[in-house]
Enzyme design. Structure first.
Site, short mmCIF file in Angstrom:
data_model
loop_
_atom_site.label_atom_id
_atom_site.label_comp_id
_atom_site.label_asym_id
_atom_site.label_seq_id
_atom_site.Cartn_x
_atom_site.Cartn_y
_atom_site.Cartn_z
N GLU A 86 0.56 -1.19 -0.04
CA GLU A 86 0.04 0.04 -0.20
C GLU A 86 0.81 1.08 -0.06
O GLU A 86 1.65 1.42 0.90
CB GLU A 86 -1.01 -0.22 1.28
CG GLU A 86 -1.87 1.27 1.16
CD GLU A 86 -2.79 1.33 2.40
OE1 GLU A 86 -3.48 2.22 2.85
OE2 GLU A 86 -2.62 0.24 3.19
N ASP A 129 2.30 -14.48 12.74
CA ASP A 129 1.38 -14.94 12.01
C ASP A 129 0.34 -13.99 11.49
O ASP A 129 -0.44 -13.17 12.36
CB ASP A 129 0.33 -15.97 12.97
CG ASP A 129 -0.75 -16.71 12.35
OD1 ASP A 129 -1.15 -16.14 11.26
OD2 ASP A 129 -0.97 -17.79 12.83
N HIS A 134 -3.16 10.21 -1.49
CA HIS A 134 -3.26 9.04 -2.00
C HIS A 134 -3.60 9.02 -3.75
O HIS A 134 -2.91 8.22 -4.47
CB HIS A 134 -4.53 8.46 -1.54
CG HIS A 134 -4.43 7.41 -0.37
ND1 HIS A 134 -3.95 6.24 -0.21
CD2 HIS A 134 -4.26 7.90 1.07
CE1 HIS A 134 -4.00 5.60 0.82
NE2 HIS A 134 -4.06 6.87 1.82
N LYS A 153 -7.46 -15.03 16.49
CA LYS A 153 -7.75 -15.03 15.01
C LYS A 153 -9.14 -14.58 14.86
O LYS A 153 -9.64 -14.77 13.66
CB LYS A 153 -7.37 -16.12 14.04
CG LYS A 153 -5.77 -16.37 14.07
CD LYS A 153 -5.41 -17.75 13.47
CE LYS A 153 -3.87 -17.84 13.72
NZ LYS A 153 -3.17 -19.13 13.01
#
Length: 608
Positions: free
Chosen positions: A286, A494, A592, A418
């Site tokens: 990004e 992770d 952006h 998670k």
């Protein structure tokens, strides 16, 4: 680590962005195994297939003059026969008062045979058992079940237990020809590879057994990649194969690899945190994210730095057990929560590891089902495997006093891993961290291009009220997950644990008579480790080394992982500060459009 550096002289271009992504799930299809017969030596038949795919390393049993099972039978029979013979003769000597040291020729032969067979039986374990045991990796492998009951010789050495040699440079420029597939494979190294590819495509050889079959992880990846291309008819051109150590991921990080994905790594910093400077690696695709975090780091540096405190450090696992009645389930709940029983349970739990230390047990009941949330310290490891082993020990211990306890699952989602969950937001999981900084008024104006009053108002209406209107769970921030995900990927954490690790509440307040800005981020469940998993891979290990937290801390177990958690929180503080400033100053869309848009012709790219 205290690598002092001078502050940057000019601010980088800045403008952050929150980026949402949807994970893609890849389904691997295991090919069926062929029926194989064994010859007199206990190995596969001397067929063309066997000669084409030799065993990667010779077995010690190959040196025996007879097949292994016949040799074993002979020596087992010899051992017990001569042992019986000698015991029988010695019993007669004792009865007849004959000295035991007076032996006949047959007894001498029996003693020699006993010694020889005993030596062989010891060596037998070295031939097959120890040989396969040593080849296992030192880490825990996933317990993957083989659903194919058909016996096959190449399943004896499973691919998860093979240690591959370092990759050897091969003349493989690409293993992904253009669509449609061609009948011949020019990129493969030899005709033997071509035959193996055909066998994989035909289903004769399972794709997952290539590492075990070939003993060369890179070669296995190249062959699997070509077979995949032929099966799907789609090219993998652009997915790199060269330049990666596939042996380092065998049995622990990724199964059935066909290449690796390149993610650029940028550096934000220096981040001045608790008097030390850190250059923070961020792996992201990004635009603006690294530049924005870097601007926040500069604002923090120019204001004297940030400070961070680890409030709690404990990984959790919560099994679910079931009883015949709710009353019986509540009896176990009272037993586990009784302080008099905690010491006994701690001893049983802590057997799982020299770093595991049980901290607390929290129970929640739903009818006759009991959810038991164990929390323990895990040293410098993230600790999921460690706490799971400890929980297993306790469950086995409890089975004695509660034989009617039915363990439904080692994880009952009360952990919670998670997944966004209030229990993590409230109780914490992993490292609970708070980080703060006071940004001077002139820094807010010159570096962040906004005002203290604007930031405080925006934070209240956006991060607090806006998130409350949205019904957010742990999402009282601007884009904490952006920074957490980027650092997680760079340092081998992770990435899926970004879900709870990004729980964060950002607070802003005007201080010093309204001139300066006090900003803080509170993150109750940063789940990181500096050993195990992907942290030992070369690229990720290099990023950990850059931060000075590579491996386990020898002085104080757990210190490196706690320091990494504070660096994550400090980086989130910088990212929050910069993005909120960009929004307050109206710079978000402009930056952006400038930095986060592709310069390539999209129409041409789509048609290619």
């Amino acid at each position: 680590m205290d690598n002092r550096r001078r502050p940057p002289r000019t601010p980088p271009p800045s403008a952050p962005a929150a980026h949402n992504g949807t994970p893609h799930h890849h389904h691997h299809h295991h090919l069926p195994l062929p029926n194989r017969k064994r010859d007199k030596h206990g190995h596969g038949p001397p067929s063309p297939e066997t000669t084409r795919f030799p065993s990667p390393t010779p077995k010690a049993s190959d040196a025996l003059p007879l097949p292994l099972y016949l040799t074993n039978a002979i020596f087992f029979t010899l051992f017990f026969s001569v042992a019986y013979f000698l015991l029988h003769r010695w019993r007669d000597k004792i009865r007849n008062s004959t000295p035991l040291h007076v032996v006949t020729l047959s007894e001498i032969a029996a003693i020699v045979s006993l010694i020889a067979s005993f030596i062989y039986l010891l060596g037998f374990f070295g031939i097959d058992f120890v040989q396969s045991f040593i080849s296992r990796a030192s880490h825990d492998a996933w317990d993957l079940e083989d659903t194919d009951p058909t016996p096959a010789n190449y399943l004896v050495n499973d691919h998860r237990l093979v240690t591959c040699p370092p990759p050897v440079p091969a003349n493989i420029a690409s293993v992904a020809p253009h669509h449609p597939p061609k009948p011949s494979i020019s990129p493969l190294a030899s005709e033997e590879d071509e035959e193996i590819v055909r066998a994989v495509v035909d289903g004769t050889i399972p794709s997952y057994s290539l590492e075990s079959k070939l003993g060369d992880c890179k070669r296995a990846a190249a062959i699997r990649r070509e077979a995949l291309h032929r099966l799907t008819g789609r090219s993998l051109e652009g997915l790199p194969l060269e330049g990666f150590d596939y042996g380092s991921i065998l049995g622990q990080c990724c199964e059935m690899p066909v290449g690796y994905v390149q993610i650029p790594v940028g550096i934000a910093g220096p981040l001045l945190l608790d008097g030390a400077e850190y250059s923070v690696p961020m792996a992201t695709t990004e635009g603006c994210l690294v530049a924005s975090t870097n601007r926040g780091c500069k604002a923090i540096y120019a204001s004297g730095g940030a400070s961070c405190v680890v409030l709690k450090d404990g990984m959790t696992r919560a099994p679910v057990v079931r009883f015949g009645t709710a009353k019986r389930a509540s009896q176990l709940k009272f037993f586990l929560e009784d302080p008099d029983n905690f010491d006994t349970l701690s001893v049983v739990f802590n057997r799982s590891s020299r770093f595991a230390r049980l901290q607390e047990i929290q129970c929640s009941i739903a009818g006759k089902n009991l959810y038991i949330r164990f929390s323990c310290s895990t040293g410098d490891a993230m600790g999921m495997n460690m706490v799971s082993k400890g929980v297993q020990n306790v469950l086995e211990f409890l089975q004695t006093d509660f034989p009617d306890m039915d363990v439904i699952g080692i994880s009952g989602n009360f952990c919670s891993d998670k997944k966004p969950a209030a229990v993590n937001w409230i109780e914490g999981r992993g490292k609970s961290v708070v980080c703060e900084a006071t940004i001077k008024e002139e820094v807010v104006k010159k570096v962040l291009k906004t005002s203290v009053a604007s930031l405080v108002e925006l934070n209240m209406l956006k991060n607090l009220a806006g998130s409350a209107v949205a019904g957010a769970l742990g999402g009282f921030n601007a884009h904490a997950s952006n920074i957490v995900s980027a650092i997680f990927i760079a340092t081998g954490q992770d990435p899926a644990q970004n879900v709870e690790s990004s729980h964060c509440i950002t607070m802003m307040e005007a201080v010093n008579d309204g001139k300066d800005l006090h900003i803080s981020v509170t993150m109750p469940c940063i789940e990181v480790g500096t050993v195990g998993g992907g942290t030992q891979l070369a690229s990720q290990s290099a990023c950990l080394n850059l931060l000075g937290v590579k491996g386990a801390s020898k002085e104080s177990p757990g210190a490196n992982s706690r320091l990494l958690a504070t660096i994550v929180a400090g980086s989130v503080l910088a990212g929050e500060l910069s993005l909120m400033s960009a929004i307050a100053a109206g710079q978000l869309v402009k930056s952006h459009m400038k930095y986060n848009r592709s310069s390539k012709d999209i129409s041409n790219a789509a048609s290619s």
